[in-house]
Write a protein that holds these residues in place. Structure first.
Motif, PDB file in Angstrom:
ATOM      1  N   LEU A 176       0.798  -1.227   0.000  1.00  0.00           N
ATOM      2  CA  LEU A 176       0.000   0.000   0.000  1.00  0.00           C
ATOM      3  C   LEU A 176       0.829   1.275   0.000  1.00  0.00           C
ATOM      4  O   LEU A 176       0.293   2.348  -0.293  1.00  0.00           O
ATOM      5  CB  LEU A 176      -0.922   0.001   1.227  1.00  0.00           C
ATOM      6  N   GLU A 177       2.097   1.175   0.306  1.00  0.00           N
ATOM      7  CA  GLU A 177       2.921   2.378   0.441  1.00  0.00           C
ATOM      8  C   GLU A 177       2.975   3.168  -0.867  1.00  0.00           C
ATOM      9  O   GLU A 177       3.320   2.646  -1.921  1.00  0.00           O
ATOM     10  CB  GLU A 177       4.331   2.000   0.881  1.00  0.00           C
ATOM     11  N   GLY A 178       2.608   4.449  -0.787  1.00  0.00           N
ATOM     12  CA  GLY A 178       2.727   5.347  -1.923  1.00  0.00           C
ATOM     13  C   GLY A 178       1.695   5.172  -3.015  1.00  0.00           C
ATOM     14  O   GLY A 178       1.821   5.763  -4.100  1.00  0.00           O
ATOM     15  N   MET A 179       0.635   4.409  -2.759  1.00  0.00           N
ATOM     16  CA  MET A 179      -0.347   4.135  -3.807  1.00  0.00           C
ATOM     17  C   MET A 179      -1.319   5.301  -4.006  1.00  0.00           C
ATOM     18  O   MET A 179      -1.685   5.989  -3.069  1.00  0.00           O
ATOM     19  CB  MET A 179      -1.135   2.880  -3.471  1.00  0.00           C
ATOM     20  N   ASP A 180      -1.720   5.485  -5.256  1.00  0.00           N
ATOM     21  CA  ASP A 180      -2.737   6.487  -5.609  1.00  0.00           C
ATOM     22  C   ASP A 180      -4.138   5.888  -5.596  1.00  0.00           C
ATOM     23  O   ASP A 180      -5.115   6.594  -5.341  1.00  0.00           O
ATOM     24  CB  ASP A 180      -2.465   7.052  -7.007  1.00  0.00           C
ATOM     25  N   TYR A 181      -4.221   4.592  -5.882  1.00  0.00           N
ATOM     26  CA  TYR A 181      -5.506   3.892  -5.973  1.00  0.00           C
ATOM     27  C   TYR A 181      -5.372   2.534  -5.288  1.00  0.00           C
ATOM     28  O   TYR A 181      -4.362   1.843  -5.478  1.00  0.00           O
ATOM     29  CB  TYR A 181      -5.940   3.681  -7.435  1.00  0.00           C
ATOM     30  N   VAL A 182      -6.375   2.175  -4.524  1.00  0.00           N
ATOM     31  CA  VAL A 182      -6.431   0.852  -3.903  1.00  0.00           C
ATOM     32  C   VAL A 182      -7.736   0.196  -4.367  1.00  0.00           C
ATOM     33  O   VAL A 182      -8.824   0.720  -4.102  1.00  0.00           O
ATOM     34  CB  VAL A 182      -6.401   0.938  -2.369  1.00  0.00           C
TER      35      VAL A 182
END
Length: 334
Positions: free
Chosen positions: A89-95
């Motif tokens: 999840l680190e640095g993600m723009d979309y999950v």
């Protein structure tokens, strides 16, 4: 056979796509029946620069497989070991969350609640902690209850932003458009509002040009749209549910949000909080939306010319949606 000119265009497309310019997307549940084709579609999306895949089993293998596709995006697979979820999840723009168990014959989406609610709550807690400003897209069913779980988790963590939390109902739009096309021969955007389960799904076929049906025929078409998933479950004879079409729907919704963030004007339908029925105690509703770089830019009004059958269907859906949302919120507060 693929012509050389077409091949050259593809090569230029791949080589000219800069990975540094694209979106960073995490798929949680990437080794599952939806997760794998969804990840494949996102790997081939030139607007995606980094694709982090997470699942409890088999995910590094899925990532290794996809990493051989010659697009510019970088793919990495993560497992629970060594704090893998947080790293994914680190640095993600979309999950994007397709994690959970699929439907079997005789099951409704609500039957999945007990298992999938716990999964989504855990993943939402991690997302709220590690990448709180990322846009969160819930595919897992029942969406009517699971998006409210995520919203409550984000509220509890103090990072709730209704513009960034999306329940993916795009498969309902795909079905409505396809079923109308089978009658009219025209591919059109057919809005679908309400929720994402049975009679909470309200396709607005009044917006499809050239669709002339009797009331009985329209009722059958609406029913087919509401329960289209059952066709797939039954056709797969207990071996699965609508995984491929759902993966396409999830990829389309993710792509729409990325394109909106890049400055395009994008209109889609999705299940969100803060809607036109909030004053009636219905705090979640699939609405017609305009997106921008922040997520939901504007909730668009329903078309003024919707039919009486559609108005009645919305009235029927509202208490069901409210009940499902309250069920999710109560679970999140445990």
């Amino acid at each position: 056979m693929l012509r050389l000119s077409t091949t050259s265009k593809l090569i230029r497309q791949f080589s000219s796509t800069s990975a540094a310019q694209g979106a960073k997307v995490a798929v949680l549940g990437a080794a599952g029946g939806i997760g794998q084709p969804l990840s494949l579609l996102l790997k081939t999306n030139p607007n995606v620069s980094k694709l982090n895949l997470y699942d409890i089993v088999n995910c590094p293998g899925v990532a290794a497989d996809l990493s051989h596709i010659n697009t510019a995006s970088e793919v990495t697979g993560f497992s629970p070991e060594n704090n893998g979820l947080d790293k994914a999840l680190e640095g993600m723009d979309y999950v994007v969350i397709p994690a959970g168990v699929p439907r079997k014959p005789g099951m409704t989406r609500d039957d999945l609640f007990d298992t999938n609610a716990g999964i989504v709550k855990l993943l939402a807690q991690a997302s709220a902690r590690v990448c709180p400003t990322a846009k969160l897209l819930i595919i897992s069913n029942p969406v009517n209850s699971l998006l409210p779980i995520a919203a409550q988790v984000y509220q509890d963590c103090g990072v709730f932003d209704p513009k960034k939390l999306i329940g993916v109902t795009t498969l309902d739009l795909l079905r409505a458009s396809r079923f109308a096309y089978e009658i009219t021969g025209k591919v059109e955007f057919v809005p679908v509002v309400g929720g994402h389960a049975g009679t909470t799904i309200v396709p607005l076929y009044s917006q499809a040009t050239g669709l002339k049906l009797s009331p009985e025929e329209m009722a059958k078409l609406i029913y087919r749209t509401q329960f289209g998933g059952d066709e797939v479950v039954q056709a797969k004879a207990g071996k699965g549910s609508a995984t491929l079409s759902m993966a396409y729907a999830g990829a389309r919704m993710t792509d729409s949000m990325i394109r909106a963030a890049n400055g395009e004007e994008v209109i889609e339908c999705a299940y969100i909080s803060d809607n036109q029925y909030s004053s009636q105690g219905v705090n979640f509703f699939a609405s017609l939306l305009k997106f921008n770089k922040d997520g939901v830019q504007e909730i668009l009004s329903l078309p003024s010319n919707i039919s009486q059958i559609e108005k009645d269907a919305i009235a029927t859906a509202l208490p069901q949606i409210a009940s499902a949302a309250n069920k999710g919120i109560a679970f999140a507060k445990k």
